[in-house]
Design an enzyme around this catalytic site. Structure first.
Site, PDB file in Angstrom:
ATOM      1  CD  GLU A  71      -2.002  -2.327   1.231  1.00 19.69           C
ATOM      2  OE1 GLU A  71      -0.884  -2.690   1.665  1.00 19.69           O
ATOM      3  OE2 GLU A  71      -2.930  -3.130   1.026  1.00 19.69           O
ATOM      4  CG  HIS A 140     -11.139  -6.050   6.864  1.00 24.10           C
ATOM      5  ND1 HIS A 140     -10.015  -6.443   7.525  1.00 24.10           N
ATOM      6  CD2 HIS A 140     -10.905  -6.345   5.555  1.00 24.10           C
ATOM      7  CE1 HIS A 140      -9.145  -6.971   6.670  1.00 24.10           C
ATOM      8  NE2 HIS A 140      -9.660  -6.917   5.472  1.00 24.10           N
TER       9      HIS A 140
HETATM   10  C1  LIG Z   1      -2.722  -4.374   4.345  1.00 20.16           C
HETATM   11  C2  LIG Z   1      -3.708  -5.191   3.621  1.00 20.16           C
HETATM   12  N1  LIG Z   1      -3.824  -5.073   2.292  1.00 20.16           N
HETATM   13  C3  LIG Z   1      -4.728  -5.785   1.604  1.00 20.16           C
HETATM   14  C4  LIG Z   1      -5.556  -6.655   2.249  1.00 20.16           C
HETATM   15  C5  LIG Z   1      -6.627  -7.421   1.489  1.00 20.16           C
HETATM   16  N2  LIG Z   1      -6.215  -8.810   1.358  1.00 20.16           N
HETATM   17  C6  LIG Z   1      -6.613  -9.745   2.233  1.00 20.16           C
HETATM   18  S1  LIG Z   1      -5.944 -11.233   1.926  1.00 20.16           S
HETATM   19  C7  LIG Z   1      -5.125 -10.639   0.585  1.00 20.16           C
HETATM   20  C8  LIG Z   1      -4.270 -11.550  -0.231  1.00 20.16           C
HETATM   21  C9  LIG Z   1      -3.206 -12.188   0.590  1.00 20.16           C
HETATM   22  O1  LIG Z   1      -2.456 -13.035  -0.211  1.00 20.16           O
HETATM   23  P1  LIG Z   1      -1.450 -14.040   0.437  1.00 20.16           P
HETATM   24  O2  LIG Z   1      -0.554 -13.338   1.375  1.00 20.16           O
HETATM   25  O3  LIG Z   1      -0.811 -14.798  -0.651  1.00 20.16           O
HETATM   26  O4  LIG Z   1      -2.339 -14.998   1.340  1.00 20.16           O
HETATM   27  P2  LIG Z   1      -3.448 -16.023   0.866  1.00 20.16           P
HETATM   28  O5  LIG Z   1      -4.727 -15.275   0.805  1.00 20.16           O
HETATM   29  O6  LIG Z   1      -3.053 -16.586  -0.437  1.00 20.16           O
HETATM   30  O7  LIG Z   1      -3.466 -17.032   1.947  1.00 20.16           O
HETATM   31  C10 LIG Z   1      -5.370  -9.290   0.404  1.00 20.16           C
HETATM   32  C11 LIG Z   1      -4.820  -8.465  -0.680  1.00 20.16           C
HETATM   33  C12 LIG Z   1      -5.431  -6.753   3.646  1.00 20.16           C
HETATM   34  N3  LIG Z   1      -6.239  -7.539   4.365  1.00 20.16           N
HETATM   35  N4  LIG Z   1      -4.499  -6.038   4.295  1.00 20.16           N
END
Ligand SMILES: Cc1ncc(C[n+]2csc(CCOP(=O)(O)OP(=O)(O)O)c2C)c(N)n1
Ligand SMILES: Cc1ncc(C[n+]2csc(CCOP(=O)(O)OP(=O)(O)O)c2C)c(N)n1
Ligand SMILES: [Mg+2]
Ligand SMILES: [Mg+2]
Lengths: 337, 326, 337, 326
Positions: A71, A140
Site C-alpha cells: 500500500e 475491516h
Molecule cells: C494491508 C492489507 N492489504 C490488503 C488486504 C486485502 N487482502 C486480504 S488477503 C489478501 C491476499 C493475501 O495473499 P497471500 O498473502 O498470498 O495470502 P493467501 O490469501 O493466499 O493465503 C489481500 C490483498 C489486507 N487484508 N491487508
C-alpha cells in the site's frame, strides 16, 4: 433517469473520466485482477467491490494497474505520478489499510504543495471502502473520516448516495488537490437516480436532505439513510427536522449547518466513528461556538462507543448508531430546554 | 567505449563544477550553521558529490529524481537554483519553497526534482510513480530514487523496488552507502551486509560502484539509464561513499574512528580524484579547474550574502498554498 | 529536591524501571548508537534526544536494542514482545514517523485485547518526540495527540513538566495497556523539581496548575507553560484563571474541567495541533454539552491554522499558539456575555 | 536421519489427525457459509494443512506463532480449542474471542498463538518481538510468522526479515506460496518470481519445500527450529502449496484454469499423500487412519451443532476489554 447503485455510479464516473482525460490512471490491488493467474483471464476481479470493473478491457494495463500488496508503494506511486503530471486514482480497498501507508498520505501527498512553497500540484484521488455493517471485524470496518479531515492539505469526501457519489468522484478526479474518497461499503448497493452524462457535485456544499423546523440533524455517509428513517418516523408525530449531509468533511460546509441551527436551536450530529476527536466533536464544537446563544439544548453527538468495531452481528448492531438511537437523540434534544 | 570516455571537455568541466559547487555549498553551510543563524537542522552532503553528479549528468529536465533529508547535492546536481536553495535554507521568503520547507524539503518540479524528503524511505514510492508516468508517456524518460544505506531497511523502499520490477518501469534506485544511518553502522543495520545482493534478490539489475569516482558512477548510471530508456526495466546502484561531516550538524560522531574522516578526505575525495584523473589523462588543464574553483567560491559568497540579506516570510504566507482551491 | 530537566527526568524513569523489572526493554533507532561503527564505541548516541542515555552500559544490548530504520518492525516487535510477556518501551524518535508504522499502533497493538476477547495484554509504551518550535519543518514538528486519542485501546500521555514526565512514564511502563507517550521536544530542557525516588502520576487525573475565578484554561504539553505566562500576565490586572493540564488525553479528566467551567462559565482550550477533529474540538464539544447553560461565553479554541507546520522561524512562530494569542483569547471570552 | 523419520506411530497419527481436523473444519465451513448463517467473510485453509501441521508439530506451547487472515489451520495446528474456534466464527459469546474478533482474529495466547491478523503483513513484526522475548529469556523457544506469497510484498514483512537477521533472534518466516494473493498470481506480484531467493538476499537461511508433503515441511521446519534454538538466528521456509477454495468464500475464481483445483486435489492433497506414504512405509494401518477420520467427522458435527446452539454476545459485552483499566 436511470436508477443505479452507488457502485455502478462510481464505476461510471471512472469510465467517463478515463475516457475524457488520458492522464487519469487507476491503480491498486486487483483493480482488474487475474494478472499472473492460470486461466489467462484478465479482469478476474474488477476491484474487490467491483467499482473498477470494465476499466482494464477499455483502457488497458498501462492505465489500469494491478499491484502487489504494497500500500505504501501504491499510494506513493500515485503521489509521484501526480507530481509528474498524471491524475491517478489509487484504490486502497479497505480504509482500515491506511495504517500501512499513512505516511504517504499525511506526510507526503497532503504536504507537498505547502512544503514546496506552492510549486507542485498533486491531483491524486485515494479511494477506500469504509464502514461497519458487514461483520468484517475490527480491522475491516472503520470509518476514518476524522483521521483524514484532521490533515491539512487533504480534501475528504463521504458520499451517502449514488447521485452524489458519481458527481463527487468526477469532481475529485478533476480537482487539483489530493482527495481522500471514502465509500461506505454498506452503501454500494444503495440505488438512486443517476444521470447518464458526466456531472460534478462541488466540494464544501452540504445537501439539505430533509427540511424541518424543530431539530437540525447532521449525518455522514451511511448515517444519512439511517437519519432519514428516524426523521421520517418522527414526522408522523409532527416533529420535523432539517437533515444535512455535508458530503465533504474537508472542506466542510459549516455555514449551512449553523444557519439551520440558528433556526431550529437544536442539533444532533450522527457519526459512525468513535467519539474522541471525532467529526461529531468537530461539528459540535464549531456550531456551539458559532451558534452560541441560539442553542436551546446541548448538542447531541450520536456515535459508537470508544471501542473497536466488534465482529458478532449482535455487537456490531449495538455499535453502529442506527435509526432508533438517532430518533432517541432527536427526542432528547427536544425535551431539554 | 564507456559513457565517461565519451565525455568532452565541456561536459567534464561541467561535472567538475557541479561537484565543486556542492562541496563549497556544504563547506560554507558547515561554517554558517556554527554561527547559529541557520534555523532547524541540516544534513550535509559533502563527500558524496560524485554520486549526485555522476547520476544527474545522465539525466535531463524531463527525467525525475526524488531525494532525501541529505538532499542539497541532489538538488544542485539536478539543476535547482543555488541562490534559491540557500535562501530556503535560511528560511527566506523568496527561497525555493518560500521558506516553508527548509533544507529537508527543497523541490523544483520543473527541473524534475520532486523533493527532498525528511521521512526516510518517503521518496522511493514516489519515484515509482514518476516512472509510471514516464512509461505511460513513452518518451524514454526515467525516474531516480536516491536513498541512503539506512533508508534501504525501510519497508516502503522494499515495496518500491518490488513494484518497480513488477511494473517494469524505468526507475533507478541509487543507494548511497556512506556506512551509517545516523549513529549506527550499515554493517549492523543491513542484516545481509550487502545492499547490492539484496536488491538483486528483488529482481533488479544491480551493481556496486566506488561513489568517490565520478566516472564509475556516471558509467554505472549510463548502463541503468540506457536499459530503462529502452524499456528494460528498473535497476539499482549501490555507491560506496563517505560523508565528511556528522549525520547532522552538531553530531559529535563518537561512532567513528578518530581518523576516519581525515583518512577519507585523503583517499575518497571525489574532487581530488577527478583532478588527478584529468592530470593523468590531460582532458582538462589545472588552470581550467582552478578557474572553476574561483568562480564557485565567488558564487557561494554571493548567494550567502543574498540569503542573509533576504527578508523572511510574512505572517500571511502561513495560510497560502495548503490547497490550490479550498 | 533536585532540579532536573524533563529529559533527565525521563531518563531517570527508564533507569529505575529497568532496574526494578527485568521485563522492561528499550528498542529503537540509536537508542544507544554506535553499533557497527568504526570507533568501537557503543552508546555513541543514547537516543537522538538523549533520553535513553546510560541504559546500554547498565543493562546491555539484550535489553537496550538498536534497530534498523524500520518503524513498523520496531513498533510491531514491541507489540509482539509485550504479548509474549515483556514490557517494551519503543522509541519512535519523531512523532511524525507514526505514518510509517501506524498500522502496528492503531490496528494491532490498540486492538489486541478487544479482538482477542480480553485474553491478551499488551503493555507497550511507545515514546515519541512531538511538537513545533525548533524549525524542523513540516515532517518533524507535528503534535499527534488527537490522532492517538481517537483510537480506542490506546492511552495517551502528554507531560508538560519534568515532575509529571517522570511519574507518568513510570506509570506508563507499569500500566498493562498500550500507552503512547508524547514528549514535546521543546520541553526536554525545561527544569523542575523531581524527587530522586520512583513515583507514579496516575492517568486520567488533570493537574490544576493555576487557580482563579474568571476563566478556565485547558492547555496541553508545551501550551501549559505558554498559558502560564499569559495567565500570570493577566493576574496583574486582576483577571484570574484556572489552568488545567490534563496530563493524559486518553483517558481525559473531563470532570475536573467541567467542574471548573461550572465555576468560571468561560473556557479557553489551547492545542498545538490544527483545528479540525482536534483535541481542542473534543474538549470544547464535551464541555459545551456537559456545562450547557453554565457557559457565559462561547468556548474559545486556540490552535494553529489548518496548515502544515512551516519551517521558517517567522512562520513557525505565527503558527504555534503563543502567550499573546492565549491572552487575547482569555480577554475575548471575558468580553463576550 | 531426518526428523520425520524419527516420528513414531503416535506422533504420525497425531499429525494426520491435525491435518484431517483442519480439512474437515474447513470443508464443513464451506458448506455452512453457503447457508448464510456465518457472518462476515471467511478465508478457508483447505489444501494447505501440511504446512500448518508440519510447522506446528515442531513447536510447543512456549513457542509462538503469528497468523494471517487465512488462520484456521494455524490455530488448530497450534492447539486452539476447535469448539471455541467454531463458536468464534459463528460470532458466539463463548467463542474463543467472545465473538469480538471472528474468523480473522482468533488468538490463544496461552497456546502461543498470538493471533490471526486481517492486515496482510501485520504479523511478522509481532513475531520478531516474540522472538526477542524468547531470546532474552533464554529458554530456547522460537517464534514463527506465517504469511502468504502476497504478504511477502508488504513492507512490514521485509522490515521484519531484516530486523530478525540484524538481531539474530529465533524467528522463522513461513511463506505459504499458494500461487495467489486474492485474484493476482504470485508470478506477477513477486517481481523476482522467487520468494526463497529474495529471503536469502535478506541474509536468512531459506529453503523451499513441497507444502503438500507433511514430511518435507516437518523436516525443513526441524532444521530451522534447531538452528534457532541453538542461537543460529532466523530462517525462512517457502512452502509451495495450493488452496482448494477461492480467496474468500464467494470468490468465483475466474483467474484460475478451469481444472486447476481438481488437478491439485488429485496431486497436491496432503491427506492422500500422507496415507499413501503410510501405506508404502507401513507405519500406520489404514484402519487407524479411518478411525481418525470418523472421530474427526463426529467432532466437527458436534462443534458445529454446539456453535449453532450457542448464544450470541449481549450488548454489555460491547464495552468490555477495550482496556484492562481505564
Ligand atoms: C494491508 C492489507 N492489504 C490488503 C488486504 C486485502 N487482502 C486480504 S488477503 C489478501 C491476499 C493475501 O495473499 P497471500 O498473502 O498470498 O495470502 P493467501 O490469501 O493466499 O493465503 C489481500 C490483498 C489486507 N487484508 N491487508
Ligand atoms: C521514517 C524515519 N525514520 C527515522 C528518521 C530519522 N532519520 C533521519 S536520517 C536517518 C538516517 C538515514 O540514514 P541513511 O539512509 O543511510 O542516510 P544518510 O543520513 O546516511 O545520508 C534517520 C534514522 C526519519 N527522518 N524518518
Ligand atoms: Mg547512510
Ligand atoms: Mg497466497
Amino acid at each position: 433517469m436511470p436508477q443505479m447503485t452507488m457502485r455502478d455510479a462510481l464505476n461510471q464516473a471512472l469510465h467517463q473520466e478515463m475516457e475524457r482525460d488520458e492522464r487519469v490512471i487507476v491503480l491498486g490491488e486487483d483493480v482488474s485482477g487475474g494478472a499472473g493467474g492460470t486461466s489467462g483471464e484478465r479482469e478476474a476481479s474488477g476491484g474487490i467491490f467491483g467499482v473498477t470493473k470494465g476499466l482494464l478491457p477499455r483502457f488497458g494495463a498501462g492505465r489500469v494497474i494491478d499491484t502487489p500488496i504494497s500500500e505504501s508503494a501504491i499510494v506513493g506511486a500515485a503521489g509521484g505520478a501526480a507530481l509528474a503530471g498524471l491524475r491517478p486514482v489509487a484504490e486502497l480497498m479497505f480504509a482500515d489499510f491506511v495504517g500501512v501507508c499513512m505516511d504517504q498520505i499525511y506526510n507526503q501527498i497532503a504536504k507537498f504543495r505547502y512544503m514546496f512553497g506552492g510549486k507542485s500540484r498533486c491531483p491524486v484521488v485515494i479511494r477506500m471502502a469504509m464502514g461497519a455493517g458487514m461483520n468484517m471485524g475490527p480491522q475491516h470496518s472503520q470509518s476514518i473520516y476524522a483521521l483524514m479531515t484532521a490533515v491539512p492539505g487533504l480534501k475528504v469526501v463521504v458520499p451517502s448516495n449514488a447521485y452524489d457519489a458519481k458527481g463527487l468522484l468526477i469532481e475529485a478526479i478533476r480537482d487539483d488537490d489530493p482527495v481522500v474518497f471514502l465509500e461506505h461499503k454498506a452503501l454500494y448497493p444503495r440505488k438512486g437516480e443517476v444521470p447518464e452524462k458526466p456531472y460534478t457535485v462541488p466540494f464544501g456544499e452540504a445537501a439539505l436532505v430533509r427540511e424541518g423546523e424543530h431539530v437540525t440533524v447532521v449525518a455522514i455517509a451511511r448515517m444519512v439513510p439511517f437519519a432519514e428513517r428516524a426523521i421520517d418516523a418522527l414526522a408522523k408525530e409532527g416533529i420535523t427536522c432539517d437533515l444535512i449531509d455535508p458530503r465533504t468533511t474537508s472542506p466542510l460546509d459549516f455555514d449551512t449547518i449553523v444557519e439551520s441551527v440558528e433556526g431550529t436551536g437544536r442539533l444532533v450530529v450522527v457519526d459512525e466513528s468513535p467519539p474522541r476527536c471525532s467529526l461529531a466533536a468537530d461539528i459540535a464544537a464549531t456550531v456551539a461556538e458559532r451558534a452560541f446563544g441560539r442553542l436551546k439544548a446541548p448538542i447531541a453527538q450520536v456515535t459508537p462507543p470508544h471501542t473497536p468495531v466488534p465482529f458478532a452481528p449482535a455487537l456490531e448492531r449495538a455499535y453502529v448508531p442506527g435509526p432508533p438511537r438517532i430518533e432517541a437523540a432527536i427526542r432528547h434534544v427536544l425535551k431539554v430546554s | 567505449m564507456s559513457d565517461s570516455a565519451r565525455l568532452d571537455g565541456t561536459r567534464l568541466l561541467r561535472a567538475y563544477r557541479q561537484m565543486k559547487l556542492i562541496r563549497e555549498f556544504e563547506e560554507r553551510l558547515h561554517v554558517e550553521i556554527a554561527t547559529g543563524e541557520i534555523p532547524g537542522f541540516t544534513h550535509l552532503y559533502a563527500g558524496q558529490e560524485a554520486v549526485a553528479v555522476g547520476v544527474c549528468e545522465q539525466l535531463g529536465d524531463a527525467d525525475y529524481i526524488v531525494s532525501t533529508h541529505r538532499g542539497h547535492g541532489h538538488c544542485i546536481a539536478k539543476g535547482c537554483d543555488v541562490g534559491g536553495m540557500m535562501k530556503e535554507i535560511y528560511g527566506r521568503r523568496d527561497g525555493l519553497c518560500h521558506g516553508k520547507g527548509g533544507s529537508m524539503h527543497i523541490a523544483d518540479i520543473d527541473k524534475g526534482m520532486l523533493g527532498a524528503n525528511a521521512i526516510v524511505g518517503g521518496g522511493p514510492p514516489l519515484a515509482v510513480g514518476a516512472a509510471i508516468a514516464c512509461k505511460l508517456r513513452g518518451g524514454g524518460h526515467v525516474s531516480v530514487a536516491f536513498g541512503g544505506d539506512g533508508s534501504a531497511n525501510q519497508g516502503t523502499v522494499f515495496e518500491a523496488m518490488n513494484m518497480a520490477v513488477v511494473l517494469q518501469v524505468p526507475a533507478i534506485f541509487v543507494f548511497e552507502n556512506n556506512g551509517y544511518s545516523e549513529h549506527t553502522g550499515c554493517d549492523y543495520a543491513v542484516g545481509s551486509k550487502d545492499l547490492t545482493a539484496r536488491a538483486r534478490g528483488f529482481g533488479l539489475v544491480a551493481e556496486c560502484v566506488d561513489g568517490a569516482d565520478f566516472h564509475a558512477v556516471y558509467d554505472a548510471m549510463g548502463r541503468a539509464v540506457e536499459r530503462a530508456r529502452a524499456g528494460g526495466g528498473p535497476s539499482a546502484i549501490e555507491a560506496r561513499i563517505t560523508r565528511f561531516y556528522g549525520h547532522f550538524e552538531g553530531d559529535p560522531q563518537k561512532y567513528r574512528a578518530r581518523d576516519e574522516v581525515a583518512r577519507h578526505r585523503e583517499t575518497m575525495d571525489c574532487l581530488k580524484r577527478f583532478r588527478e584523473r584529468m592530470r593523468a589523462g590531460g582532458e582538462l588543464a589545472e588552470a581550467q579547474l582552478d578557474a572553476v574553483d574561483a568562480e564557485v567560491l565567488a558564487l557561494i559568497e554571493r548567494i550567502v550574502a543574498d540569503a542573509k540579506a533576504a527578508p523572511p516570510p510574512v505572517e500571511a504566507d502561513l495560510y497560502t498554498d495548503v490547497y490550490i482551491h479550498y
